[in-house]
Scaffold this active site. Structure first.
Site, short mmCIF file in Angstrom:
data_model
loop_
_atom_site.label_atom_id
_atom_site.label_comp_id
_atom_site.label_asym_id
_atom_site.label_seq_id
_atom_site.Cartn_x
_atom_site.Cartn_y
_atom_site.Cartn_z
N ASP A 104 -2.74 -17.87 1.98
CA ASP A 104 -3.81 -18.33 1.13
C ASP A 104 -4.40 -20.01 2.08
O ASP A 104 -5.52 -19.75 2.27
CB ASP A 104 -3.65 -19.22 -0.97
CG ASP A 104 -2.33 -19.93 -0.30
OD1 ASP A 104 -1.02 -20.31 0.37
OD2 ASP A 104 -1.55 -20.41 -1.62
N TYR B 152 1.04 -1.44 0.46
CA TYR B 152 -0.32 -0.19 0.10
C TYR B 152 1.14 1.39 -0.30
O TYR B 152 0.25 2.08 -0.52
CB TYR B 152 -1.23 -0.33 1.35
CG TYR B 152 -2.04 -1.03 1.31
CD1 TYR B 152 -2.46 -1.66 -0.02
CD2 TYR B 152 -2.72 -0.95 2.25
CE1 TYR B 152 -3.16 -2.57 -0.03
CE2 TYR B 152 -3.40 -2.27 1.80
CZ TYR B 152 -4.15 -2.76 1.71
OH TYR B 152 -4.97 -3.94 1.47
N ASP C 39 -4.96 -7.04 6.37
CA ASP C 39 -6.79 -6.58 5.70
C ASP C 39 -7.42 -6.77 5.36
O ASP C 39 -8.49 -7.38 5.76
CB ASP C 39 -5.73 -4.93 4.32
CG ASP C 39 -6.99 -4.47 4.19
OD1 ASP C 39 -8.33 -3.84 4.74
OD2 ASP C 39 -7.33 -3.58 3.13
#
Ligand SMILES: NC(=O)C1=CN([C@@H]2O[C@H](COP(=O)(O)OP(=O)(O)OC[C@H]3O[C@@H](n4cnc5c(N)ncnc54)[C@H](O)[C@@H]3O)[C@@H](O)[C@H]2O)C=CC1
Ligand SMILES: CC(C)CC(=O)C(=O)O
Ligand SMILES: [Mg+2]
Length: 360
Positions: A224, A143, A248
């Site tokens: 994952d 980000y 997030d």
């Protein structure tokens, strides 16, 4: 009367002002009950600040925050600003405020209230005992990396870069180990070390400092797999520590264990006691202005502020007990209601919680 604490209140956009208004009612009730003194100062932030001041994070807002003991934030963003340039996106202000205030750690507790198991998409027996904390790195990673567009032989190309240095990793991981020591002493470090170089450094760093916390049971989980295990065995997690983007995403997933993203509170912290407290959810443009938003995430964020920044544990406990009592009595906003026709409005839920707060 206790020492006056200054709180910067930044409602933001969409449902932000609606949920923050309910948390402010709780703040005033806590003053009455416990003799606390809070001075609140409101400031513009996000889309509304773009409209009124031409920037998502005006300098005066930053100064209000820096002069406060803590910040209460609603949410920012919405379709009105979606086509803005990068500098004029509400989300850019959000990243900016976190960086400017040095808030590198984002704590997102996901606690399943027994009476809300019906609102979850998972079976009650899978949820039994779920009480986990996502510790998300908040000021590094993709980000915050360099982003740009360029021409390639296949047309326009976009680039986002992800970087982490060892100092950034170590400070968040140490904090997560310490949080685990105060809980059930289990830490899951989530990465993608089979593919990403940043994740390899992350895992090496975790393994290097783990011997300093011999009482904490450590597991490494690929992101994952973690996304899957959160739905398969949520109760087996205690503290999850991970980088910015993974945290997030995983914390929004964890919200669904609790029944709704409208239930998930968060604390963003740096080195000292100062903190920014906000619900995990966004500005929910789809329900904004209709009194449909669940204010519980914001009210629980205020409880986190009381406990973490001010050390007002008694009031924090009382707020959490009041939320549990109101839910136990069957009161629901639409997002957690099975029978939507009986759902309460945002302010009705806020008022019930205020009325349920009692001194122990
Ligand atoms: N911290 C912040 O200020 C954040 C801002 N955003 C921004 O918010 C805007 C909307 O983003 P979305 O992806 O739609 O995420 P969102 O979290 O705003 O909404 C996702 C879904 O959850 C529902 N929801 C969210 N909060 C709720 C609440 N308190 N009560 C009941 N239902 C609730 C919404 O109605 C929507 O269906 C975007 O501009 C995004 O960039 C997104 C996440 C965090
Ligand atoms: C600008 C985004 C990183 C906001 C968000 O989704 C969050 O912090 O949860
Ligand atoms: Mg998010």
């Amino acid at each position: 009367m206790s020492e006056t604490k200054k709180i910067a209140v930044i409602p933001g956009d969409g449902i932000g002002p609606e949920v923050v208004a309910e948390a402010e009612k709780v703040l005033r009730r806590a003053e009455e009950l416990y003799g606390y003194s809070f001075e609140t100062e409101h400031a513009l932030f996000g889309g509304i600040a773009i409209d009124e001041k031409g920037t998502p994070l005006p300098q005066e807002t930053l100064e209000v925050c820096k002069s406060a003991d803590a910040v209460l934030l609603g949410a920012v963003g919405g379709p009105k600003w979606d086509n803005n340039s990068k500098e004029l996106r509400p989300e850019t202000g959000l990243l900016g405020i976190r960086k400017e205030l040095g808030l590198f750690s984002n704590l997102r507790p996901a606690v399943v209230f027994d009476c809300l198991k019906e609102a979850s998409t998972l079976k009650p027996e899978v949820l039994e005992g779920t009480d986990l904390m996502v510790v998300r790195e908040l000021t590094g990673g993709i980000y915050f990396g360099e982003k740009f567009r360029r021409e390639s032989e296949h047309g326009e190309e976009a680039v986002d870069t992800c970087a982490y240095n060892v100092t950034e990793i170590e400070r968040i991981v140490r904090q997560a180990f310490e949080i685990a020591q105060g809980r059930r002493k289990k830490l899951a470090s989530v990465d993608k070390a089979n593919v990403l170089e940043t994740s390899r450094l992350w895992r090496e760093t975790v393994n290097r400092i783990a011997p300093d916390y011999p009482d904490v049971e450590l597991e490494h989980v690929l992101v994952d797999n973690c996304a899957m295990q959160l739905l398969r065995r949520p109760a087996s997690f205690d503290v999850i520590v991970t980088e910015n983007m993974f945290g997030d995403i995983l914390s929004d997933e964890a919200a669904m264990l609790t029944g709704s993203i409208g239930m998930l509170a968060s604390a963003s912290l740096g080195e000292g006691s100062f903190g920014l407290y906000e619900p995990v959810h966004g500005s929910a443009p789809d329900i904004a202005g209709q009194g449909l938003a669940n204010p519980i995430a914001t009210i629980l964020s205020l409880a986190l502020m009381f406990r973490t920044t001010f050390g007002y544990a008694e009031a924090a406990d009382a707020i959490e007990v009041a939320v549990a009592k109101v839910l136990d009595e069957g009161h629901r906003t639409a997002d957690i209601a099975v029978d939507k026709s009986k759902a309460l409005s945002t302010s009705q839920m806020g008022d019930l919680i205020v009325a349920a707060i009692q001194k122990a």
